[in-house]
Design a protein around this motif. Structure first.
Motif, mmCIF file in Angstrom:
data_model
loop_
_atom_site.group_PDB
_atom_site.id
_atom_site.type_symbol
_atom_site.label_atom_id
_atom_site.label_comp_id
_atom_site.label_asym_id
_atom_site.label_seq_id
_atom_site.Cartn_x
_atom_site.Cartn_y
_atom_site.Cartn_z
ATOM 1 N N ASP A 112 0.830 -1.204 0.000
ATOM 2 C CA ASP A 112 0.000 0.000 0.000
ATOM 3 C C ASP A 112 0.866 1.255 0.000
ATOM 4 O O ASP A 112 0.607 2.199 -0.738
ATOM 5 C CB ASP A 112 -0.930 0.027 1.219
ATOM 6 C CG ASP A 112 -2.048 -1.004 1.131
ATOM 7 O OD1 ASP A 112 -2.295 -1.525 0.020
ATOM 8 O OD2 ASP A 112 -2.664 -1.273 2.173
ATOM 9 N N GLN A 115 2.661 1.575 -3.349
ATOM 10 C CA GLN A 115 1.728 2.039 -4.379
ATOM 11 C C GLN A 115 1.425 3.525 -4.209
ATOM 12 O O GLN A 115 1.335 4.260 -5.189
ATOM 13 C CB GLN A 115 0.440 1.226 -4.345
ATOM 14 C CG GLN A 115 0.601 -0.164 -4.911
ATOM 15 C CD GLN A 115 -0.669 -0.986 -4.801
ATOM 16 O OE1 GLN A 115 -1.550 -0.682 -4.014
ATOM 17 N NE2 GLN A 115 -0.747 -2.037 -5.597
ATOM 18 N N ALA A 116 1.272 3.958 -2.968
ATOM 19 C CA ALA A 116 1.010 5.380 -2.720
ATOM 20 C C ALA A 116 2.200 6.217 -3.181
ATOM 21 O O ALA A 116 2.022 7.289 -3.763
ATOM 22 C CB ALA A 116 0.719 5.615 -1.237
ATOM 23 N N ALA A 119 2.224 7.026 -6.752
ATOM 24 C CA ALA A 119 1.235 8.015 -7.169
ATOM 25 C C ALA A 119 1.756 9.444 -7.042
ATOM 26 O O ALA A 119 1.138 10.380 -7.553
ATOM 27 C CB ALA A 119 -0.044 7.863 -6.337
ATOM 28 N N ARG A 162 -0.300 14.471 0.115
ATOM 29 C CA ARG A 162 -0.796 13.522 -0.893
ATOM 30 C C ARG A 162 -0.799 12.100 -0.330
ATOM 31 O O ARG A 162 -1.767 11.364 -0.502
ATOM 32 C CB ARG A 162 0.082 13.611 -2.149
ATOM 33 C CG ARG A 162 -0.286 12.637 -3.232
ATOM 34 C CD ARG A 162 -1.405 13.185 -4.090
ATOM 35 N NE ARG A 162 -1.565 12.316 -5.242
ATOM 36 C CZ ARG A 162 -2.691 11.675 -5.519
ATOM 37 N NH1 ARG A 162 -3.745 11.857 -4.774
ATOM 38 N NH2 ARG A 162 -2.768 10.884 -6.555
ATOM 39 N N LEU A 163 0.277 11.723 0.369
ATOM 40 C CA LEU A 163 0.348 10.378 0.953
ATOM 41 C C LEU A 163 -0.727 10.173 2.016
ATOM 42 O O LEU A 163 -1.315 9.097 2.110
ATOM 43 C CB LEU A 163 1.741 10.115 1.536
ATOM 44 C CG LEU A 163 2.858 9.918 0.511
ATOM 45 C CD1 LEU A 163 4.210 9.891 1.196
ATOM 46 C CD2 LEU A 163 2.626 8.633 -0.288
ATOM 47 N N ARG A 164 -0.981 11.225 2.818
ATOM 48 C CA ARG A 164 -2.034 11.128 3.841
ATOM 49 C C ARG A 164 -3.374 10.807 3.200
ATOM 50 O O ARG A 164 -4.110 9.936 3.653
ATOM 51 C CB ARG A 164 -2.143 12.439 4.632
ATOM 52 C CG ARG A 164 -1.451 12.404 5.979
ATOM 53 C CD ARG A 164 -1.803 13.604 6.836
ATOM 54 N NE ARG A 164 -1.509 14.897 6.254
ATOM 55 C CZ ARG A 164 -0.309 15.473 6.239
ATOM 56 N NH1 ARG A 164 0.715 14.871 6.772
ATOM 57 N NH2 ARG A 164 -0.152 16.650 5.686
ATOM 58 N N SER A 165 -3.679 11.499 2.114
ATOM 59 C CA SER A 165 -4.968 11.259 1.463
ATOM 60 C C SER A 165 -5.006 9.878 0.796
ATOM 61 O O SER A 165 -6.052 9.224 0.790
ATOM 62 C CB SER A 165 -5.290 12.362 0.451
ATOM 63 O OG SER A 165 -4.426 12.281 -0.659
ATOM 64 N N LEU A 166 -3.890 9.433 0.255
ATOM 65 C CA LEU A 166 -3.858 8.127 -0.401
ATOM 66 C C LEU A 166 -3.915 6.966 0.587
ATOM 67 O O LEU A 166 -4.434 5.897 0.264
ATOM 68 C CB LEU A 166 -2.595 8.001 -1.246
ATOM 69 C CG LEU A 166 -2.519 8.884 -2.483
ATOM 70 C CD1 LEU A 166 -1.115 8.862 -3.077
ATOM 71 C CD2 LEU A 166 -3.542 8.429 -3.511
ATOM 72 N N LEU A 167 -3.372 7.176 1.774
ATOM 73 C CA LEU A 167 -3.279 6.093 2.751
ATOM 74 C C LEU A 167 -4.350 6.156 3.839
ATOM 75 O O LEU A 167 -4.293 5.365 4.786
ATOM 76 C CB LEU A 167 -1.887 6.096 3.397
ATOM 77 C CG LEU A 167 -0.727 5.791 2.448
ATOM 78 C CD1 LEU A 167 0.611 6.025 3.125
ATOM 79 C CD2 LEU A 167 -0.835 4.357 1.925
ATOM 80 N N GLU A 168 -5.328 7.052 3.675
ATOM 81 C CA GLU A 168 -6.392 7.155 4.677
ATOM 82 C C GLU A 168 -7.120 5.835 4.801
ATOM 83 O O GLU A 168 -7.417 5.179 3.809
ATOM 84 C CB GLU A 168 -7.402 8.232 4.287
ATOM 85 C CG GLU A 168 -6.975 9.609 4.693
ATOM 86 C CD GLU A 168 -8.038 10.635 4.357
ATOM 87 O OE1 GLU A 168 -8.973 10.338 3.584
ATOM 88 O OE2 GLU A 168 -7.926 11.744 4.871
#
Length: 171
Positions: A112, A115-116, A119, A162-168
């Protein structure tokens, strides 16, 4: 000794002899290997480091300690060689269904994150790799990226958001 109070002396240039050069780069090899592994996924990191060292040896007369640390100079070369190696990669055929590995929760969490990271923009990924994975300072990361320290801080901030939003995790 310094030229002005609080201003460090430039780092010495790489030695012109092979043995001296080896000793000059030795402390930087672990960081070079970590950065190569992060930036050139699917490529042998040792090949990237070897290419980087060959390049550094050929260009050792161009090193200028006033423009940055030896570490930043070597890591900039490593980042460049990693990009070149990645461009040379040929697409690998898809694994057949029976070749797929069994799922493991510890690996899935890492996937995960990986993958993030993919992105992120190329610039954000380079900043994250240099600062967090190669353990460079903001100044050295700026030297590797060829930008100002403020740009590195801004890029890292954008990447973290960006990572915070992708890994929420949604519950």
């Amino acid at each position: 000794m310094s030229t002005m109070i609080g201003e460090p002396m430039p780092a010495p240039a790489p030695p012109g002899d092979g043995a001296g050069f080896v000793e000059w780069v030795r402390p930087h090899l672990p960081a070079m290997a970590r950065l190569a592994a992060r930036l050139a996924v699917g490529v042998d990191r040792d090949d990237v480091v070897q290419e980087s060292l060959a390049r550094a040896w050929m260009k050792r007369h161009q090193y200028d300690g006033k423009r940055g640390t030896a570490s930043a100079w070597l890591l900039a070369i490593t980042a460049d060689q990693a990009r070149k190696a990645t461009r040379r990669l040929r697409p690998v055929a898809e694994l057949e269904e029976h070749d797929a590995a069994d799922a493991r929760p510890d690996v899935e969490a890492r996937v995960d994150v990986d993958q993030a990271l993919t992105a992120l923009s190329v610039r954000q990924r380079l900043a994250v790799d240099c600062y967090y994975f190669a353990d460079l300072s903001i100044a050295d990361t700026a030297a590797v990226m060829g930008c100002s320290e403020g740009t590195v801080k801004s890029t890292l901030s954008d990447a973290r958001a960006r990572l915070r939003s992708l890994l929420e995790v949604s519950e």
